[in-house]
Write a protein that holds these residues in place. Structure first.
Motif, short mmCIF file in Angstrom:
data_model
loop_
_atom_site.label_atom_id
_atom_site.label_comp_id
_atom_site.label_asym_id
_atom_site.label_seq_id
_atom_site.Cartn_x
_atom_site.Cartn_y
_atom_site.Cartn_z
N SER A 82 0.76 -1.40 -0.14
CA SER A 82 0.00 -0.08 0.17
C SER A 82 0.98 1.15 0.16
O SER A 82 0.31 2.29 -0.15
CB SER A 82 -1.00 -0.09 1.21
N ALA A 142 -1.48 15.75 0.77
CA ALA A 142 -1.19 14.30 0.97
C ALA A 142 -2.31 13.39 0.52
O ALA A 142 -3.36 13.95 0.35
CB ALA A 142 -0.85 13.94 2.30
N GLY A 143 -2.41 12.10 0.42
CA GLY A 143 -3.63 11.49 0.21
C GLY A 143 -4.68 11.60 1.15
O GLY A 143 -5.91 11.79 0.54
N ALA A 144 -4.37 11.76 2.33
CA ALA A 144 -5.64 11.78 3.37
C ALA A 144 -6.45 13.43 2.94
O ALA A 144 -7.74 13.34 2.96
CB ALA A 144 -5.15 11.89 4.65
N GLU A 147 -8.39 12.92 -0.03
CA GLU A 147 -9.60 12.31 0.11
C GLU A 147 -10.57 13.23 0.87
O GLU A 147 -12.01 13.55 0.32
CB GLU A 147 -9.49 11.12 1.25
N HIS A 176 -8.50 1.65 3.51
CA HIS A 176 -7.50 2.17 4.40
C HIS A 176 -8.31 3.21 5.60
O HIS A 176 -9.26 3.68 5.27
CB HIS A 176 -6.60 3.10 3.55
N THR A 178 -7.80 6.11 6.60
CA THR A 178 -7.76 7.45 6.40
C THR A 178 -9.28 7.52 5.59
O THR A 178 -9.80 8.77 5.67
CB THR A 178 -6.88 7.99 5.20
N ASP A 249 -10.04 6.35 -4.33
CA ASP A 249 -8.57 6.24 -3.66
C ASP A 249 -7.61 5.88 -4.45
O ASP A 249 -7.74 4.92 -4.85
CB ASP A 249 -8.68 5.72 -2.28
N ALA A 251 -4.44 5.85 -4.19
CA ALA A 251 -3.22 5.17 -3.64
C ALA A 251 -2.46 4.12 -4.33
O ALA A 251 -1.05 4.06 -4.26
CB ALA A 251 -3.38 4.92 -2.24
N ASN A 273 -1.60 9.89 -5.24
CA ASN A 273 -0.49 10.03 -4.29
C ASN A 273 0.95 10.14 -4.93
O ASN A 273 1.46 9.26 -5.43
CB ASN A 273 -0.39 8.69 -3.32
N HIS A 275 3.63 10.74 -3.70
CA HIS A 275 4.76 9.94 -3.08
C HIS A 275 4.57 8.61 -3.33
O HIS A 275 5.27 7.90 -2.53
CB HIS A 275 4.62 10.56 -1.65
N LYS A 276 3.59 8.06 -4.02
CA LYS A 276 3.75 6.65 -4.19
C LYS A 276 4.01 6.58 -5.63
O LYS A 276 5.17 6.27 -6.17
CB LYS A 276 2.54 6.08 -3.86
N TYR B 97 10.11 4.90 4.69
CA TYR B 97 8.92 5.27 5.17
C TYR B 97 8.41 5.75 6.51
O TYR B 97 9.42 5.59 7.43
CB TYR B 97 7.92 4.14 4.65
N CYS B 331 -2.28 11.17 7.89
CA CYS B 331 -1.42 9.99 7.82
C CYS B 331 -0.21 10.42 7.32
O CYS B 331 0.48 10.85 8.30
CB CYS B 331 -2.15 8.78 6.88
N THR B 332 -0.01 10.46 6.06
CA THR B 332 1.66 11.25 5.72
C THR B 332 1.41 12.59 6.32
O THR B 332 0.44 13.29 6.22
CB THR B 332 1.67 10.97 4.05
#
Ligand SMILES: Cc1ncc(COP(=O)(O)O)c(C=O)c1O
Lengths: 488, 473, 129
Positions: A82, A142-144, A147, A176, A178, A249, A251, A273, A275-276, B97, B331-332
């Protein structure tokens, strides 16, 4: 065992090596006429500023040694499901450090920031193309936050239609954390939708939950079990038919670059994301960036400012607020440094390169799945996308956590553990495309060795890790005796 | 492909093992009509080509063309010691991470603990979390936490001199939760300085969870908060103070002033401007409130041999455990920026940081003095005559009132290579003749004199003839 | 595993014991065992009035947080403040020093609707995978 070794003991805290009068940085004397300080407002002796006093070499050794106490992508295979722990190209860092960007103030005049605005404009456009959405906002950090952005847009949409009965958001139980946390922050109530035995959304349960009180659905696709929701079209239709909208989502986008576009299959709004999927480093917890893409019906609600084109005397690019914007999610224009890195990454790949990323990420995951399933059974026995779930608790008296800790001794970071919640004792494994076959095979061998040890010498696992600078840490006493800062 | 591990030969072996003839066979779960879209993207660039593209883009930014800028308004050009980027750039930090496996991540978790400790000392607070996205979201989450911590109170009062973008972000966050916001006396009129203590206190009602003030405020003014917390508490509300972390090295810490929650924009602590981020949301609280806090926390513990170590703790507050009942969805966070701040604080030490703060104060006052001497110009707030303590205190930022439109002054000064500051009408449309100017330790006396000269010239020329842009329109 | 048989149980794993005109409430041995080491217990304020089925607090381990629910309606008369410092009492002694709250029930008959020890034991056996 692997050759990785943590090679230095953990340094004491900087406070513990502090000596009065030691200095790292000297500043020039003031050379302007002096203005008296407002004595009644400055820090008193009782309120004296106490920070460590150390030399520059102390600081360098301290953090260098601390860095040696970390596993990272630069040093280890890091199959944290994830989280898409792929290689982070170093050109990204060079680009972000360019003084023309790093030194640019966010409130610079439009005519003075055309370069930064061009990067944002192009990134908005490329992300929209990759995902099949009509518009993108780069605001979320960020992802959250992406969302939250998406659910607030859905909320604003219903409100602007005068539709205020909708109070619920459907969230699959594999989601997840979040996702439900976001629902609450957006002032909605979470309704959990169960998964079926194949690891995907139970379509009948979803249909039964759809009604005129449903504002929308949050769906992760591929989902957190690493499976593509094959019923996605029916799922989206069911939600749309009851008047709800669909949040994606994103992610797990690393599995579907150039493979399928969420916008094409009816998702209304989604976060990326960066960062992913787009290789911006995770930084030990952040920063990230969570841009949001939207279909035409939601595009006017995107948070702003966004970058648009349209010549004024100040230049071609400018910042504007979408018509019915939900507003701002953070100050200024998003985590620009991360946007710049993602821009560089996409520019270096092009369409074919992006598709190759996902193909290789998915191929690596499936190969690893097959290599490891003897050691630890795979929960859903089918082709996976970028990650898969194994069950870590199949050997008597050995827990998933024991397996995770023992893997550290083999020089591999552990997979994600105990998530998603739909699989008891899950080990969630995501290799990413940047790893080669030898690494995957070495990891599979390590998992097999751990499985063998679990049967022959379980205490080796109970007591693991053995080779890390510290042995297993006691999380219970950390909470029972809270120490959250250095105690003098 | 540069960042893909395997070769064609590897892929063949792997596909054989899977019993597949082609990679496409892995994607049969995807609806056929939507599978493999053609993406229209620019052709792939090599590193060298990309760098050329980046050079030309960077040159279109003022920062890439050597302009001297005095724009602050929440984020600032401060001196960043070389070791900050050197150390924080280490891959072992940057490419790790979140430290979920503490034994393999002590570098990161101990850093968070050291960050929490140093920032707690700086703010005079008990507990600091591992970071929020930036100052604005820290403020918004503080408001939510205050509502959660005070039973039956569902409004928050914001000082009108909170950063206007923070007010906007707080609105975005609070509206869906049904938390009402009262903004007291935003300084919209020309020359306005915002609310008085009395008007802030008067706005606190029985259902007010907290009062949020920024200090120094958005216009640069340092507010005397002595005794204020008691007044706020007497009305049953919490006091949230948003700070500039450099200022707190010099001025009484917000903890000593009785604040319950403290937020800050951590960008001044060794973080580049980067056109808006990534920055660092600082978030601190009194220890009684720790279980209501959002965000990650590192705590001390021991391993099985009794050696000290650190773990992420109080996780049940967070989304991955508490899901819809979590204190926040965060989270992040901004971990690497917290690392930068930690290295910065260690390198500066108590003396270096205090010296930097004093230099900010001295340089800003010198600039204000020179600018106030320009005919028709005056500085808000307060007296700035040399030798006298100003009646109204500011730290590193102040408002300059100009006899001609601020936009003209900025336009003309920019022609001379100086951006004097931010035209206040960006946020307060009626304040057309005011510029918000920030001066830190990073500026030399010569820079400050260049600023004063550029503004003087610009004011004189603008008085003679309106700026070109006005003429074009 | 202990299933103390002079108390009643409900499906969310709280036990309830009639003590004169009050009802003492805690979590079962089964619940504390599946939670693991309890690190924190959040309890309501004395004087709060809640209905049967309402959440009155949270029992937390490192990796989980479980809401605890009122087995009967009524007013909270006393809370076990000792758990603040000794949350592990919930693990060590769930039926004694690990009690959570005392309720003054508004409808004492609600108590008889709860499960007996034997019924609860059968119920928990059904929960195992
Ligand atoms: C499936 C999924 N959704 C959302 C998120 C949240 O993203 P972020 O950590 O960037 O806020 C994550 C990150 O861990 C995730 O794995």
């Amino acid at each position: 065992m692997s050759s990785f070794r943590f090679d230095s003991p953990i340094p004491p805290l900087l406070y513990e090596i502090s000596r009065t009068g030691r200095r790292a940085v000297l500043l020039p004397e003031s050379d302007v006429p002096e203005t008296p300080l407002p004595d009644h407002l400055v820090r008193s002796d009782a309120d004296e500023l106490r920070l460590p006093e150390v030399s520059e070499q102390d600081v360098v050794r301290h953090f260098t040694k601390l860095s040696h106490a970390n596993m990272s992508i630069d040093t280890n295979f890091y199959p944290l499901g994830s989280c898409t722990m792929k290689y982070n190209p170093k050109i990204n860092e060079a680009v972000a450090a360019h003084p023309g960007f790093a030194g640019q103030h966010p409130l610079g005049r439009v005519s003075d920031t055309q370069g930064a605005l061009a990067v944002m404009y192009r990134l908005q456009h490329m992300l929209a193309e990759i995902s099949g959405f009509s518009a993108v906002s780069l605001q979320p950090a960020a992802g959250a936050q992406g969302e939250l952005t998406g659910i607030l847009m859905i909320r604003a949409y219903h409100e602007s239609n005068g539709d205020t009965r909708r109070t619920k958001i459907l969230v699959p139980d594999s989601a997840h954390g979040t996702n439900p946390a976001t629902v609450t922050m957006a002032g909605y109530e979470t309704v959990e939708i169960p998964s079926n035995s194949r690891g995907t959304v139970d379509l009948d349960a979803l249909r039964a939950a759809c009604g005129d009180d449903v504002a929308g659905l949050m769906i992760t696709n591929p989902n957190t079990a690493g499976l593509f929701e094959e019923d996605i079209v029916a799922i989206v239709d069911a939600v749309h038919e009851c008047g709800g909208l669909v949040y994606g989502d994103g992610a797990n986008f690393n599995a579907i670059l150039g493979i399928v576009r969420p916008g094409d299959i009816g998702v209304d709004v989604m976060h990326f994301n960066l960062h992913k999927t787009f290789s911006t480093p995770h930084g030990g917890g952040g920063p990230g960036a969570g841009p949001v893409g939207a279909a035409p019906i939601l595009a006017p609600y995107l948070p702003g400012p966004v970058v648009t084109r349209g010549g004024t005397d100040d230049g071609d690019y400018r910042l504007t607020m979408p018509d019915r914007s939900i507003g701002r999610l953070k100050s200024f224009h998003g985590n620009f440094g991360m946007l710049l890195r993602a821009y560089a990454y996409i520019m270096m790949h092009g369409a074919d390169g992006l598709r190759a990323i996902s193909e290789n990420a998915v191929l690596n995951a499936n190969y690893l799945r097959v290599l490891t399933e003897r050691a630890f059974p795979v929960k859903f026995k089918r082709t996976c996308m970028h990650e898969f779930i194994s069950v870590g608790s199949v050997y008597d008296g050995v827990s998933t956590m024991d397996v995770a800790k023992r893997l550290l001794d083999y020089g591999f970071h552990a997979p994600t553990v105990y998530f998603p919640l739909i699989v008891k004792d899950a080990l969630m494994i995501e290799p990413t495309e940047s790893e080669n076959r030898e690494t995957l095979e070495a990891f599979a061998d390590a998992l097999q060795a751990v499985a063998d040890e679990a049967q022959s010498n379980p205490d080796l696992l109970h007591d693991a890790p053995h080779t890390t600078p510290l042995r297993r840490l006691d999380e219970v006493s950390a909470v029972r005796n809270l120490v959250l800062r250095y105690q003098r | 492909m540069a960042y893909i591990g395997n070769t064609d030969a590897d892929r063949r072996i792997m596909l054989d093992r899977l019993g597949l003839s082609s990679v496409d066979d892995l994607f049969t779960d995807i609806p056929a009509e939507h599978r493999f879209p053609e993406l229209e993207l620019p052709p792939a660039q090599t590193e060298l080509e990309l760098l050329r593209d980046i050079e030309s883009l960077a040159a279109q930014n003022a920062a890439g063309s050597g302009m001297l800028s005095f724009v602050g308004a929440g984020v600032y050009r401060h001196f960043i010691p070389a070791i900050v980027s050197y150390l924080s750039g280490r891959g072992e930090f940057a490419t790790a991470y979140t430290p979920y496996q503490a034994e393999a991540s002590q570098g990161t978790v101990q850093t968070i603990f050291e960050y929490q400790s140093m920032v707690a000392d700086l703010l005079g607070m008990d507990v600091v979390n591992a970071s929020h996205y930036d100052g604005s979201t820290a403020v918004a989450e503080a408001a939510i936490m205050a509502v959660r911590s005070t039973r039956g109170r569902s409004r928050v009062v914001l000082s009108g001199t909170l950063h206007p973008e923070y007010i906007q972000v707080t609105r975005t966050y609070l509206k869906p939760q049904g938390i009402a916001i009262d903004v007291v006396d935003p300084p919209e009129a020309a020359g306005a300085t915002g609310p008085t203590s009395e008007s802030l206190l008067a706005a606190i009602g029985d259902d007010t969870a907290c009062l949020i003030v920024q200090n120094p405020d958005f216009l640069g003014r340092y507010v005397d908060l002595r005794g204020f917390a008691d007044e706020v508490h007497a009305r049953g509300a919490l006091l949230v103070v948003h700070v500039d972390p450099i200022a707190t090295a010099l001025f009484t810490s917000p903890g000593a002033l009785g604040a319950d929650i403290v937020t800050g924009e951590g960008q001044p602590l060794g973080i580049p401007l980067s056109y808006g981020g990534p920055y660092l949301g600082i978030f601190a609280a009194r220890k009684e409130l720790v279980r209501k806090m959002p965000g990650r926390l590192a705590g001390q513990t021991t391993d099985t041999t009794g050696a000290r170590g650190f773990v992420l703790t109080l996780n049940t507050r967070e989304q991955h455990i508490r899901r819809d009942k979590a204190t926040s969805n965060i989270c992040t966070n901004q971990g690497l920026m917290a690392l930068r701040a930690t290295i910065y604080l260690a390198a500066m030490g108590p003396k270096g940081l205090t010296e930097a703060a004093r230099l900010c104060y001295q340089n800003a006052h010198h600039a204000a003095r020179l600018l106030a001497q320009i005919p028709g110009c005056s500085v808000l707030p307060g007296a700035t005559s040399p030798g006298a303590a100003p009646a109204d205190v500011f730290f590193k930022e102040f408002v300059l009132r100009t006899p001609v439109p601020a936009a003209d002054v900025i336009e003309r000064a920019a022609d001379a290579g100086v951006i004097p500051g931010l035209a206040l009408d960006r946020y307060y449309p009626k304040r057309t003749h005011e510029i918000l100017i920030a001066v830190t330790e990073a500026y030399s006396r010569a820079d400050i004199e260049r600023l004063a000269d550029a503004v003087r010239d610009a004011v004189t020329k603008s008085a003679d003839a309106p700026a070109r842009k006005e003429a074009v329109r | 595993m202990t299933f103390r048989d002079d108390v009643k149980y409900q499906e969310s794993h709280e036990w309830a014991l009639k003590d004169d005109d009050l009802v003492i409430v805690g979590v079962s041995d089964y619940a504390q065992d599946s939670l693991g080491d309890v690190v924190y217990v959040e309890l309501p304020d004395v004087g709060d009035v809640k209905k049967k089925g309402d959440s009155f607090g949270v029992v937390e381990s490192v990796k989980a947080a479980s809401d605890v629910y009122m087995p009967v309606s009524g007013e909270i008369i006393e809370i076990n403040a000792d758990l603040d410092d000794n949350p592990s009492n919930v693990n060590d002694s769930p039926f004694d020093s690990g009690w959570l709250i005392k309720i003054k029930p508004s409808d004492p008959s609600e108590l008889s609707a709860l499960m007996s020890a034997q019924e609860y034991k059968t119920y928990t056996e059904g929960l195992e995978d």
